[in-house]
Design a protein around this motif. Structure first.
Motif, PDB file in Angstrom:
ATOM      1  N   TRP A  27      -3.109  -1.769  -3.374  1.00 48.72           N
ATOM      2  CA  TRP A  27      -4.318  -2.381  -2.799  1.00 48.72           C
ATOM      3  C   TRP A  27      -4.910  -3.415  -3.744  1.00 48.72           C
ATOM      4  O   TRP A  27      -5.507  -4.412  -3.291  1.00 48.72           O
TER       5      TRP A  27
ATOM      6  N   ASN B 260      -3.067  -6.383  -2.903  1.00 46.69           N
ATOM      7  CA  ASN B 260      -3.476  -6.945  -1.614  1.00 46.69           C
ATOM      8  C   ASN B 260      -4.769  -7.757  -1.731  1.00 46.69           C
ATOM      9  O   ASN B 260      -4.924  -8.792  -1.083  1.00 46.69           O
TER      10      ASN B 260
ATOM     11  N   ALA C  63       0.828  -1.209   0.000  1.00 46.03           N
ATOM     12  CA  ALA C  63       0.000   0.000   0.000  1.00 46.03           C
ATOM     13  C   ALA C  63       0.862   1.259   0.000  1.00 46.03           C
ATOM     14  O   ALA C  63       0.562   2.240  -0.713  1.00 46.03           O
TER      15      ALA C  63
END
Length: 553
Positions: free
Chosen positions: A416, A419, A408
């Motif tokens: 993200w 992620n 991030a």
């Protein structure tokens, strides 16, 4: 161009959804496990309201496969057993005696009368009355031998026969002993595996260790004694003629006879003919049942050879007692009332339902060729397994948080996206592990934690490539498209080499090493999928909605 067809989008989402559904049961582990056990019991024909309520704990239309927990996570029993291969030598000599006696008796004019002498286990000593016929007796004994193939392509005799005057000493040759040792260990491995599998345990580890040892890890059992009770007996079943009965535990018996105690009546002993008419090796089935008095019993069935021998003997010996001997104890000695054709019968005794069921399991699995001596036994409690799980969860959570924060901070919105793909990757790993019924161990958790770091490695390669393309490409869409296409070769190269390492670890390793290799290999496959397809799909969906003029990676 930066474009993914609709059918490919649907396929990617379907694969992700399948991974989520397959991994879902692991969030409700105890409930799903109870439901699975209840359904397995119901399928055997046993049913009651309690079992039906347990089976309803998890919907039948959802996947119910679980990731099996290994010994270090679930607790269970660890055993190291040594196979007493020397017992097989003695059994071979016992089996050879009737054939040798008959062969020598056929040449009585040359060798005279034949008697068996006492000898140490594994050696058969025979005395002939005419010493001049010793050489002929040796030739007859050697004629009963079989060839043993060697590694060099030659063959050796299975018997070592020597004469010392009128006494013949016969034992297995060195080549035959080596072959017997190997055969006995492999047979013991298979029988131990079958016995434990019949008992319904989950994912036991049963493997050879050294020349004559077996390593046994059984997750989920209460103690090592439970496993020993299941596999520690040889379950050698014989049907032997009864000579007489006695109350003397030290009664003298002939060399062709043996003394065996009654299993249910203390102080009663049977004198039996040593050579059995039929052995448990000729059994093809054994099931728990009840006798005519409603008491637990075991019904059995012989193969064709055993059925013929059983039928012939019972026809010739009506009115005579016949002993059913299990592990050198007489568990039943019924009188033969009539010929028993078909090779079927029943073993009755002072059994409980549990004892008759366990006996049927042992007989179906087959008799161990030799006794097992347990050199090491250890019970691992579930508390230790729970501690291991908590430690593994903590490592996974800390590792995940560090990776998430790094991505991030380094790549912003694109981080993200990576992620989200990492979370999808974790779910898919557990989904695939559940699908194949793999066993998760502490090294396996280590493999998953390592995979989390490697999972974003592909995204790092793609994002760095996109940064470079932004300097020269015309527009962000072109930069993203070139970043993914030009980073693909580097992604595949790095992951294929790691996958090869995982395959090698699985091929040459065992136990915990294999657990690490499985999770590492599966993690590589799912991480490549999430990096190449899932992350790109997220980027494309975002780009189609926002249409930014510039992007920051």
């Amino acid at each position: 161009m930066l474009y993914i067809p609709l059918w490919r989008r649907i396929l990617i989402l379907a694969v992700v959804l399948a991974g989520v559904l397959l991994a879902l049961p692991n969030l409700f582990y105890s409930r799903v496990e109870t439901a699975n056990d209840a359904r397995a019991t119901i399928e055997t024909g046993v049913t009651n309201p309690e079992l039906e309520a347990q089976a309803a704990l998890w919907p039948s239309f959802l996947p119910s496969n679980l990731v099996n927990l290994g010994l270090d996570l679930r607790g269970g029993a660890h055993l190291l057993a040594e196979v007493q291969v020397e017992q097989v030598y003695a059994s071979r000599m016992e089996a050879l005696w009737p054939a040798l006696r008959d062969a020598l008796a056929a040449e009585r004019d040359t060798v005279g009368f034949v008697t068996r002498e006492e000898s140490e286990p594994g050696i058969l000593r025979v005395r002939i009355s005419d010493a001049d016929g010793a050489q002929r007796a040796v030739e007859i004994a050697r004629g009963l031998a079989q060839p043993v193939s060697g590694l060099t392509g030659g063959s050796a005799s299975s018997l070592d026969v020597r004469a010392n005057g009128p006494v013949l000493s016969i034992q297995l040759s060195e080549a035959e002993r080596a072959a017997t040792d190997e055969r006995t260990l492999l047979q013991s491995l298979e029988i131990v595996r079958r016995r434990i599998d019949e008992a319904g345990t989950r994912e036991p580890t049963i493997q050879r260790q050294g020349e004559d040892r077996i390593l046994i890890d059984v997750p989920g059992v209460g103690s090592a004694d439970e496993v020993k009770a299941l596999i520690g007996t040889t379950a050698q079943l014989n049907f032997q003629p009864v000579v007489t009965t006695t109350s003397d535990a030290n009664a003298d018996v002939g060399t062709t006879e043996q003394l065996a105690p009654d299993a249910s009546q203390e102080g009663l002993y049977y004198v039996l003919e040593r050579s059995p008419v039929v052995t448990g090796d000729e059994l093809v089935d054994a099931q728990p049942t009840f006798d005519q008095n409603g008491q637990p019993a075991v019904s059995f069935r012989f193969n064709t050879t055993g059925a013929r021998a059983f039928g012939d003997y019972t026809a010739e010996n009506v009115g005579a007692p016949f002993a059913i001997v299990l592990d050198n104890e007489v568990i039943s000695a019924p009188v033969i009332r009539e010929r028993i054709p078909g090779g079927t019968g029943q073993i009755s005794g002072n059994f409980s339902v549990e004892e008759s069921t366990n006996l049927a399991v042992l007989l179906r699995a087959g008799a161990l060729p030799a006794e097992l001596t347990f050199l090491e036994e250890r019970t691992i409690g579930p508390e230790l397994g729970a501690d291991s799980i908590r430690a593994g969860q903590l490592a996974a959570v800390v590792g995940s948080l560090l990776v998430v924060v790094f991505m991030a901070l380094t790549y912003g919105l694109f981080g993200w996206f990576a992620n989200v793909a990492l979370a999808v990757n974790m779910v898919m790993i557990f989904g695939v592990l559940s699908l194949i019924g793999a066993t998760l161990t502490l090294p396996g958790i280590a493999g998953i934690v390592l995979t989390m770091g490697m999972a974003v490695d592909a995204n790092v390669l793609v994002y760095e490539r996109i940064r470079e393309e932004l300097k020269t490409a015309k527009g962000p869409a072109r930069a993203i498209d070139l970043g993914y296409s030009r980073a693909l070769s580097a992604i595949l190269d790095s992951n294929v080499t790691t996958l090869i390492t995982a395959v090698i670890l699985y091929a040459v390793g065992s136990g915990p090493v294999r657990g690490f290799a499985i999770t590492l290999g599966l993690g590589i496959l799912t991480s490549v999928f999430s990096a190449i397809f899932v992350t790109r799909l997220l980027v494309v969906i975002w780009f189609d909605r926002r249409r930014p003029k510039t992007i920051e990676v």
